[in-house]
Design a protein around this motif. Structure first.
Motif, mmCIF file in Angstrom:
data_model
loop_
_atom_site.group_PDB
_atom_site.id
_atom_site.type_symbol
_atom_site.label_atom_id
_atom_site.label_comp_id
_atom_site.label_asym_id
_atom_site.label_seq_id
_atom_site.Cartn_x
_atom_site.Cartn_y
_atom_site.Cartn_z
ATOM 1 N N HIS A 8 -42.737 -0.553 -11.045
ATOM 2 C CA HIS A 8 -44.206 -0.649 -11.003
ATOM 3 C C HIS A 8 -44.658 -2.085 -11.189
ATOM 4 O O HIS A 8 -44.485 -2.669 -12.250
ATOM 5 C CB HIS A 8 -44.868 0.245 -12.063
ATOM 6 N N HIS A 10 -47.782 -5.119 -9.623
ATOM 7 C CA HIS A 10 -48.904 -5.494 -8.750
ATOM 8 C C HIS A 10 -48.741 -6.999 -8.545
ATOM 9 O O HIS A 10 -49.367 -7.793 -9.258
ATOM 10 C CB HIS A 10 -50.259 -5.243 -9.410
ATOM 11 N N HIS A 153 -51.741 6.043 -10.780
ATOM 12 C CA HIS A 153 -51.861 5.744 -12.206
ATOM 13 C C HIS A 153 -52.425 6.993 -12.891
ATOM 14 O O HIS A 153 -53.431 7.533 -12.426
ATOM 15 C CB HIS A 153 -52.822 4.579 -12.437
ATOM 16 N N HIS A 210 -47.623 5.145 -16.093
ATOM 17 C CA HIS A 210 -48.113 5.026 -17.481
ATOM 18 C C HIS A 210 -47.912 6.300 -18.308
ATOM 19 O O HIS A 210 -47.061 6.340 -19.170
ATOM 20 C CB HIS A 210 -49.563 4.540 -17.555
ATOM 21 N N ASP A 261 -45.538 -3.659 -14.494
ATOM 22 C CA ASP A 261 -46.972 -3.700 -14.218
ATOM 23 C C ASP A 261 -47.331 -5.127 -13.798
ATOM 24 O O ASP A 261 -46.451 -5.894 -13.408
ATOM 25 C CB ASP A 261 -47.770 -3.215 -15.438
HETATM 26 ZN ZN ZN Z 1 -50.424 -0.336 -12.127
#
Ligand code: ZN
Length: 306
Positions: A8, A10, A153, A210, A261
């Motif tokens: 995961h 970004h 998410h 998450h 993340d």
């Molecule tokens: Zn995320």
């Protein structure tokens, strides 16, 4: 150095590294992200993505799942040889627009030059609180038809649960004040994972990110439907969250991965650091077992060959 799988990330938010102090309340953080993304120049995101890919490679990551909302990352991912799925993010609150937004996203993906060998696209309807049930169901169907994965998410904060369950709270008020919620928006009256189950998106080709706020019943739903989970230790620490869900997910038999993340809520893209943080958050878990969750070979579960 062992090879890692980062499930995961970004990359596009790398330009926000260090921009928002740790422990900023989630809703305020979300507002800052939205404002700063709108003000960003494409070249800022481009150079951050290139730097992020370099940092991943340097710290031993050999396969990646990345979320893309700005539609800049795929071109840079294509240029490197790292096995990767790029999930195109979809945010749409209004039922009148949601499915059109999905169709536009699929058309955009189809119009792109093919990604490199060992790479592919996925779909990411962002979260239960930024999408509609129709969008979720239609995205799941489109992903199934295209042989793609879904990433959503879910159950990240207490504010999300409060909004979905009771239609109130800080996240609800923030989205409402922002003018995001359509007139007459009605809360589903369910917890996030229950709501995703009711929307028909759980299954072995869905990855939920998450899951800090899941009940045992929701974890049982994930296990039953073979839905996969990714937890993000660095982001957990950044926001100063409470209980970490990793051990409960593993104990229930949910296939669980680790991710960094984004650098907007983490200080590094090193998976070694994520493993260390996960061990600190879950001292009852054998460190070797935690490290195995981020092993590059686990990318094979997503059809990626590191
Ligand atoms: Zn995320």
């Amino acid at each position: 150095m062992p090879g890692f799988f980062n499930a995961h990330c970004h990359l596009e938010l790398g330009f926000l590294r260090g921009a928002i102090p740790p422990s900023t309340p989630f809703v305020e953080w979300l507002g800052q992200i939205a404002r700063r993304k709108r003000a960003a120049r494409p070249e800022d995101a481009q150079s951050a993505i290139a730097a992020g890919l370099f940092e991943l490679r340097e710290s031993g990551t050999q396969a990646l799942l990345d979320i893309d909302s700005m539609r800049i990352a795929p071109d840079l991912i294509r240029a490197v040889e790292m096995p990767c799925l790029s999930f195109t993010e979809i945010i749409a609150f209004d039922p009148a627009e949601a499915v059109a937004r999905l169709n536009e996203t699929v058309a955009w993906q189809n119009a792109q030059p093919a990604l490199a060998a060992g790479q592919g696209f996925g779909l990411s309807p962002h979260a239960p609180y930024t999408t509609t049930p129709e969008l979720l169901a239609t995205a799941a169907q489109a992903a199934r038809e295209a042989g793609q994965w879904l990433c959503i998410h879910a159950a990240e904060t207490p504010e999300e649960t409060e909004m979905l369950l009771h239609g109130r709270g800080a996240l609800h008020d923030f989205l409402n004040d922002f003018g995001s919620l359509p007139q007459g928006w009605k809360h589903p009256g369910m917890r996030p994972v229950e709501y995703l189950a009711a929307s028909g998106v759980l299954g072995p080709h869905t990855l939920l990110a998450h899951l800090n706020e899941v009940t045992d019943e929701e974890i049982a739903l994930l296990a039953k439907t073979q839905t996969r989970a990714v937890v993000c230790p660095g982001t957990h620490v950044y926001f100063g969250r409470g209980a970490f869900p990793l051990k409960r997910l593993l104990d229930a038999g949910v296939a669980t991965y680790l991710g960094t993340d984004s650098l907007a809520s983490n200080e590094s893209l090193s998976m070694m650091r994520e493993i260390d943080l996960a061990c600190e958050l879950e001292p009852a878990l054998e460190p070797r077992r935690v490290a195995a969750l981020a092993d590059a070979q686990r990318a094979r579960d997503f059809g990626l060959t590191p």
